[in-house]
Design a protein around this motif. Structure first.
Motif, PDB file in Angstrom:
ATOM      1  N   VAL A  84     -31.087  23.330  60.919  1.00 30.34           N
ATOM      2  CA  VAL A  84     -31.914  23.263  59.657  1.00 30.34           C
ATOM      3  C   VAL A  84     -33.375  23.674  59.842  1.00 30.34           C
ATOM      4  O   VAL A  84     -33.897  24.572  59.029  1.00 30.34           O
ATOM      5  N   ASP A  85     -33.746  23.758  61.143  1.00 29.41           N
ATOM      6  CA  ASP A  85     -35.044  24.205  61.105  1.00 29.41           C
ATOM      7  C   ASP A  85     -35.101  25.902  61.343  1.00 29.41           C
ATOM      8  O   ASP A  85     -36.282  26.464  61.941  1.00 29.41           O
ATOM      9  N   GLU A  86     -34.092  26.648  61.251  1.00 30.52           N
ATOM     10  CA  GLU A  86     -33.990  28.103  61.516  1.00 30.52           C
ATOM     11  C   GLU A  86     -34.064  28.741  60.088  1.00 30.52           C
ATOM     12  O   GLU A  86     -34.052  29.772  60.147  1.00 30.52           O
ATOM     13  N   ILE A  87     -34.123  27.832  59.158  1.00 27.49           N
ATOM     14  CA  ILE A  87     -34.070  28.414  57.625  1.00 27.49           C
ATOM     15  C   ILE A  87     -35.549  28.347  57.072  1.00 27.49           C
ATOM     16  O   ILE A  87     -36.131  27.173  57.119  1.00 27.49           O
ATOM     17  N   LYS A  88     -36.061  29.403  56.537  1.00 28.29           N
ATOM     18  CA  LYS A  88     -37.411  29.164  55.967  1.00 28.29           C
ATOM     19  C   LYS A  88     -37.454  28.726  54.421  1.00 28.29           C
ATOM     20  O   LYS A  88     -36.535  29.600  53.831  1.00 28.29           O
ATOM     21  N   LEU A  89     -37.848  27.713  54.062  1.00 26.98           N
ATOM     22  CA  LEU A  89     -37.728  27.432  52.460  1.00 26.98           C
ATOM     23  C   LEU A  89     -38.282  28.679  51.621  1.00 26.98           C
ATOM     24  O   LEU A  89     -37.673  28.951  50.546  1.00 26.98           O
ATOM     25  N   THR A  90     -39.378  29.340  52.048  1.00 30.71           N
ATOM     26  CA  THR A  90     -40.130  30.365  51.325  1.00 30.71           C
ATOM     27  C   THR A  90     -39.017  31.619  51.291  1.00 30.71           C
ATOM     28  O   THR A  90     -39.373  32.223  50.386  1.00 30.71           O
ATOM     29  N   GLN A  91     -37.980  31.665  51.899  1.00 27.84           N
ATOM     30  CA  GLN A  91     -37.042  32.594  52.042  1.00 27.84           C
ATOM     31  C   GLN A  91     -36.263  32.654  50.552  1.00 27.84           C
ATOM     32  O   GLN A  91     -35.614  33.701  50.189  1.00 27.84           O
ATOM     33  N   PHE A  92     -36.212  31.599  50.123  1.00 28.82           N
ATOM     34  CA  PHE A  92     -35.434  31.318  48.831  1.00 28.82           C
ATOM     35  C   PHE A  92     -36.129  31.668  47.489  1.00 28.82           C
ATOM     36  O   PHE A  92     -35.741  31.347  46.479  1.00 28.82           O
ATOM     37  N   PHE A 121     -44.028  21.757  38.374  1.00 32.32           N
ATOM     38  CA  PHE A 121     -43.119  22.258  39.484  1.00 32.32           C
ATOM     39  C   PHE A 121     -43.118  23.652  39.862  1.00 32.32           C
ATOM     40  O   PHE A 121     -43.426  24.520  38.917  1.00 32.32           O
ATOM     41  N   PHE A 122     -42.690  24.187  41.042  1.00 27.41           N
ATOM     42  CA  PHE A 122     -42.774  25.440  41.590  1.00 27.41           C
ATOM     43  C   PHE A 122     -41.874  25.478  42.869  1.00 27.41           C
ATOM     44  O   PHE A 122     -41.554  24.792  43.252  1.00 27.41           O
ATOM     45  N   PRO A 123     -41.917  26.859  43.026  1.00 25.14           N
ATOM     46  CA  PRO A 123     -41.190  27.126  44.311  1.00 25.14           C
ATOM     47  C   PRO A 123     -41.805  26.741  45.699  1.00 25.14           C
ATOM     48  O   PRO A 123     -43.293  26.527  45.528  1.00 25.14           O
ATOM     49  N   PRO A 124     -41.501  26.824  46.783  1.00 33.10           N
ATOM     50  CA  PRO A 124     -42.134  26.342  47.895  1.00 33.10           C
ATOM     51  C   PRO A 124     -43.389  27.187  48.163  1.00 33.10           C
ATOM     52  O   PRO A 124     -43.300  28.545  47.902  1.00 33.10           O
ATOM     53  N   VAL A 125     -44.439  26.597  48.581  1.00 36.08           N
ATOM     54  CA  VAL A 125     -45.554  27.388  49.079  1.00 36.08           C
ATOM     55  C   VAL A 125     -45.685  27.371  50.621  1.00 36.08           C
ATOM     56  O   VAL A 125     -46.779  27.920  51.199  1.00 36.08           O
ATOM     57  N   CYS A 126     -44.816  26.906  51.489  1.00 40.56           N
ATOM     58  CA  CYS A 126     -44.844  26.699  52.716  1.00 40.56           C
ATOM     59  C   CYS A 126     -43.323  26.468  53.390  1.00 40.56           C
ATOM     60  O   CYS A 126     -42.408  26.299  52.432  1.00 40.56           O
ATOM     61  N   CYS A 133     -34.611  21.729  41.462  1.00 38.88           N
ATOM     62  CA  CYS A 133     -33.945  22.797  41.469  1.00 38.88           C
ATOM     63  C   CYS A 133     -33.428  23.185  43.098  1.00 38.88           C
ATOM     64  O   CYS A 133     -34.360  23.503  43.829  1.00 38.88           O
ATOM     65  N   PHE A 134     -32.148  23.228  43.345  1.00 33.70           N
ATOM     66  CA  PHE A 134     -31.816  23.281  44.804  1.00 33.70           C
ATOM     67  C   PHE A 134     -30.495  24.091  44.961  1.00 33.70           C
ATOM     68  O   PHE A 134     -29.580  23.949  44.058  1.00 33.70           O
ATOM     69  N   PRO A 135     -30.553  25.151  45.769  1.00 36.09           N
ATOM     70  CA  PRO A 135     -29.345  25.926  46.248  1.00 36.09           C
ATOM     71  C   PRO A 135     -28.581  25.094  47.161  1.00 36.09           C
ATOM     72  O   PRO A 135     -28.380  25.485  48.288  1.00 36.09           O
ATOM     73  N   ASP A 194     -29.414  25.954  41.549  1.00 30.55           N
ATOM     74  CA  ASP A 194     -30.396  26.974  41.328  1.00 30.55           C
ATOM     75  C   ASP A 194     -30.251  27.883  42.472  1.00 30.55           C
ATOM     76  O   ASP A 194     -29.809  27.537  43.628  1.00 30.55           O
ATOM     77  N   SER A 195     -30.467  29.139  42.411  1.00 26.14           N
ATOM     78  CA  SER A 195     -30.354  30.141  43.717  1.00 26.14           C
ATOM     79  C   SER A 195     -31.881  29.788  44.388  1.00 26.14           C
ATOM     80  O   SER A 195     -31.995  30.277  45.372  1.00 26.14           O
TER      81      SER A 195
END
Length: 345
Positions: free
Chosen positions: A2-10, A67-72, A105-107, A142-143
């Motif tokens: 889990v901790d190897e993926i960055k939310l903002t990359q999506f 609502f919006f995409p991740p900021v961190c 919205c979630f991939p 969502d992607s």
């Protein structure tokens, strides 16, 4: 892991809120009409923070959604920020939030469900602090990750704060520094320091609850919160359809460290360019600003501070009460009936 993926990359828009520009919104809403509802106090016809509908002589329903995409990259922190941002509109209208529903919205094919759990935990932390009940929600595949809340609040119909009702002789008080969009952009470029990023994240996570509670004890002519359209964008909305103009004193605007430097380096969120394109022509003196400040003052904010117009004679007492709550607010300008619209100097 889990901790190897960055939310903002999506998200292609990470850090800027992915908000449509004011020009597009104006075009979408232009000419749109609905029947006259006698109990409708505020709707989309002016750029208010919330809709307001009178339920009884003493209770009005205040509604908003954001609502919006991740900021961190930390999901708990993102959830807390998203909730603080959505709640802020209710506080800007002078209301008390009472209930909320989540928008997700979630991939699910890419991210583990534990990410969504942590996002919800962060949001719940803010909702509990605000005394707001989470009553449900809606989710779609969502992607890209997106999250936020629709929030309901209540207020006495006669106490609703609008954003374009300032009076001559008011001063403008801002309750949070400006520049989180620039800091977030610099952090993604691995240029901002850990301390600079921490300060921005803590500001975005901080509710406007205490600032609103202080303002409720004093006369307030007008109020809004500073979010996606930037400080000058939201100040332009306050000046719209108002016979009294206002001046923003640029050197008095509180800023996060190094934001002007980041603007000079070109670390500018896409939303700032959109804000400038559609709103800068309404700001007298804008062309004379230093290059960096042109971007800083239109930097899109996430969960920014309240911008309130208050009588000059009340300003010192309001600032003292805000400082007592740990809110480093500042007077950043004043209204002037001899001017039209918004000016900077």
């Amino acid at each position: 892991m889990v901790d190897e993926i960055k939310l903002t990359q999506f998200s292609r828009f990470a850090g800027c809120g992915a908000k449509l520009g004011p020009g597009l919104l104006d075009k979408a809403l232009c000419g749109l009409t609905q029947p006259k509802y006698p109990n409708l106090i505020s709707d989309f016809s002016h750029a208010e923070d919330c809709g307001v509908y009178r339920l009884t002589d003493t209770i009005a329903l205040v509604q908003t959604i954001d609502f919006f995409p991740p900021v961190c990259d930390d999901p708990w922190t993102f959830g807390r920020i998203a909730a603080a941002n959505a709640l802020s509109d209710i506080y800007a209208m002078g209301a008390t939030p009472v209930s909320a529903v989540s928008v997700v919205c979630f991939p699910e094919e890419i991210l583990d469900i534990s990410y969504l759990r942590k996002i919800m935990e962060g949001a719940m932390d803010a909702l509990v602090e605000s005394g707001t009940a989470l009553v449900g929600g809606h989710s779609v595949r969502d992607s890209e990750v997106k999250f936020g809340l629709s929030v309901n609040g209540t207020i006495h119909p006669d106490r609703v704060l609008q954003n374009n009702t300032w009076h001559d002789g008011d001063v403008l008080i801002l309750t949070k520094p400006v520049g989180v969009g620039l800091v977030n952009t610099a952090a993604r470029a691995a240029i901002a320091s850990d301390e600079e990023e921490r300060l921005a994240l803590e500001s975005m996570m901080r509710l406007n609850k205490h600032a609103a509670e202080v303002l409720s004890q004093f006369p307030v002519s007008a109020c809004t919160d500073v979010t996606g359209f930037g400080l000058l964008g939201h100040a332009c909305e306050m000046a719209s359809d108002n016979p009294v103009g206002a001046v923003i004193e640029v050197d008095k605007v509180p800023l996060f460290p190094k934001v002007a430097e980041y603007a000079d380096m070109g670390l500018i969120p896409a939303g700032a360019y959109t804000n400038i394109e559609f709103r800068s022509r309404f700001v007298d003196g804008y062309a004379q600003l230093e290059d960096a400040m042109r971007y800083v003052l239109f930097d899109p904010q996430t969960s920014g501070g309240l911008l309130a117009a208050v009588p000059r004679e009340s300003a010192s007492a309001i600032l003292a009460a805000l400082y007592k709550k740990g809110i480093e607010a500042a007077v950043i300008g004043y209204t002037d009936k001899t001017r039209k619209g918004l000016s900077v100097r």
